[in-house]
Design an enzyme around this catalytic site. Structure first.
Site, PDB file in Angstrom:
ATOM      1  N   GLU A 129      -1.353  -2.766  10.097  1.00  0.00           N
ATOM      2  CA  GLU A 129      -0.228  -3.669  10.389  1.00  0.00           C
ATOM      3  C   GLU A 129      -0.503  -5.141  10.062  1.00  0.00           C
ATOM      4  O   GLU A 129      -0.306  -6.021  10.896  1.00  0.00           O
ATOM      5  CB  GLU A 129       0.178  -3.518  11.855  1.00  0.00           C
ATOM      6  CG  GLU A 129       0.566  -2.088  12.211  1.00  0.00           C
ATOM      7  CD  GLU A 129       0.981  -1.907  13.659  1.00  0.00           C
ATOM      8  OE1 GLU A 129       0.865  -2.858  14.455  1.00  0.00           O
ATOM      9  OE2 GLU A 129       1.439  -0.800  13.992  1.00  0.00           O
ATOM     10  N   GLU A 142       1.832   8.542  11.526  1.00  0.00           N
ATOM     11  CA  GLU A 142       2.130   8.448  12.967  1.00  0.00           C
ATOM     12  C   GLU A 142       3.552   8.956  13.223  1.00  0.00           C
ATOM     13  O   GLU A 142       4.355   8.298  13.875  1.00  0.00           O
ATOM     14  CB  GLU A 142       1.983   6.997  13.441  1.00  0.00           C
ATOM     15  CG  GLU A 142       0.618   6.412  13.179  1.00  0.00           C
ATOM     16  CD  GLU A 142       0.394   5.029  13.781  1.00  0.00           C
ATOM     17  OE1 GLU A 142       1.192   4.584  14.631  1.00  0.00           O
ATOM     18  OE2 GLU A 142      -0.598   4.389  13.386  1.00  0.00           O
TER      19      GLU A 142
END
Ligand code: XIL
Length: 369
Positions: free
Chosen positions: A153, A258
């Protein structure tokens, strides 16, 4: 008599063929074994085998595991000279025992940092932290962890670099440095960049530029993880397909890392003044506390089916599809972005029964053969 025994032989042959099909396609990992790995995130009780029904389900259904939290900085590296390896060691042993592809999540991320890291004020100290952190952790699991989310991220929604502690103190070269350190500490591991919403055009362009910069520096990167925290009300199928094609064109593996699909309203989907804290725990924001209505169960199943159709179409580019949690009861989406809701994002329900979504997904695998 002859006819009867012939009939019996035919029955036996059909029976065997039928059984073989069941054996091959009755679990996710075997159903998709020629396509991509099927993974799940594991939490502590699951790693410690404390949930007996879950234990056999996990080893039967999944060929890969990711640590949901225990390899994150705040747990594994709480002080400058202090490391907590117990849980991570158990996780890795679990994966080895079950012959699973083991994913380390993650090395460098702005979230879930230990307090001592957040207090670092100088560039030199932060570089020292990053070097020690990666060398020690990736080094410890060298030859055992098969793939690392090296940086997680690092991007904003518009594709620019996120203003994290790492960017502020080390500049945007920190990403390349992290990959370089990881490639030396764990030379056999695959190394990934992992992020959410990178299927969206602007953020995707940022990710492509970032990956190209790592490659241009002559540093190893093997793959990109598209997290896949999506909603049944807003599945980005077209952008996802574009992203799979464009990432793959960089010569790296594409992973869905995910995967979960919320069935609940997201606060940021609500427009105008309606978005406020009053929604917390309201019936509006938590509409299914007592069970999933059939219509939503079907919508969830259709969403998973369309995703897996897309994944299978690009199975030559996708190496792994990992779910973020085994079942509805253990999903982080019961507590994020609003606490104490009842969400249903998984293929397994709270009693670990297979949902309609599971059945639709596994059916695609048999059609695919
Ligand atoms: C989540 C975990 O599932 C939660 O248990 C924890 O409280 C917060 O983090 N992106 C990531 C994951 O890369 O590490 C996050 O996991 C979910 C979003």
């Amino acid at each position: 008599m002859k006819n009867l025994s012939m009939g019996f032989v035919v029955f036996l042959l059909l029976g065997c063929a039928g059984n073989k099909k069941i054996a091959n396609n009755s679990f996710l990992k075997t159903a998709f074994q020629n396509d991509f790995l099927i993974g799940t995130a594991l939490n502590v009780p699951q790693i410690e085998n404390k949930e007996s029904k879950a234990a056999s389900l996990i080893s039967n259904e999944f060929s890969s595991i990711t640590a949901e939290n225990i390899m994150k900085c705040e747990i594994i590296h709480p002080g400058w000279e202090q490391y907590n390896f117990n849980r991570a060691d158990e996780f890795v042993e679990y994966g080895q025992q079950h012959h699973m592809f083991i994913v380390g999540h993650n090395l460098i991320w702005h979230s879930q940092l230990s307090p001592f890291v957040q207090k670092i004020t100088t560039s030199d100290s932060l570089m020292l932290f990053m070097t020690n952190h990666i060398n020690t952790i990736a080094g410890r699991y060298k030859g055992k962890v098969n793939g690392w989310d090296v940086v997680n991220e690092a991007l904003n929604e518009d594709g620019t670099m996120r203003k994290s502690l790492f960017l502020e103190k080390l500049g945007d070269g920190y990403v390349i440095k992290a990959f370089e350190l990881a490639s030396k500490a764990a030379p056999d591991a695959e190394l990934y960049y992992n992020d959410y919403n990178i299927e969206q055009p602007k953020k995707r362009a940022g990710a492509i530029a970032l990956i190209k910069s790592i490659q241009a520096a002559g540093v190893k990167i093997n793959g990109v993880g598209i997290q896949g925290h999506w909603s049944i009300n807003n599945l980005p199928l077209n952008e996802l397909e574009n992203a799979i094609l464009e990432f793959s064109a960089l010569g790296i593996k594409v992973m869905i890392t995910e995967l979960d699909l919320t069935v609940l309203p997201n606060p940021w989907d609500l427009k105008g003044a309606d978005v406020n804290q009053n929604f917390e725990n309201s019936a509006f924001m938590n509409p299914y506390p007592n069970g999933l209505p059939d219509s939503i169960d079907t919508k969830l199943a259709d969403s998973y089916e369309s995703l897996f159709k897309l994944f299978l179409r690009h199975k030559d580019k996708i190496s792994r599809v990992t779910f973020w949690g085994v079942d509805d009861g253990h999903s982080w989406l019961n507590n994020w972005p609003i606490k104490n809701r009842t969400n249903y994002p998984s293929l397994f329900d709270r009693s670990l029964n297979k949902k309609t979504a599971y059945k639709k997904v596994i059916k695609l695998a048999s059609k695919n053969k």
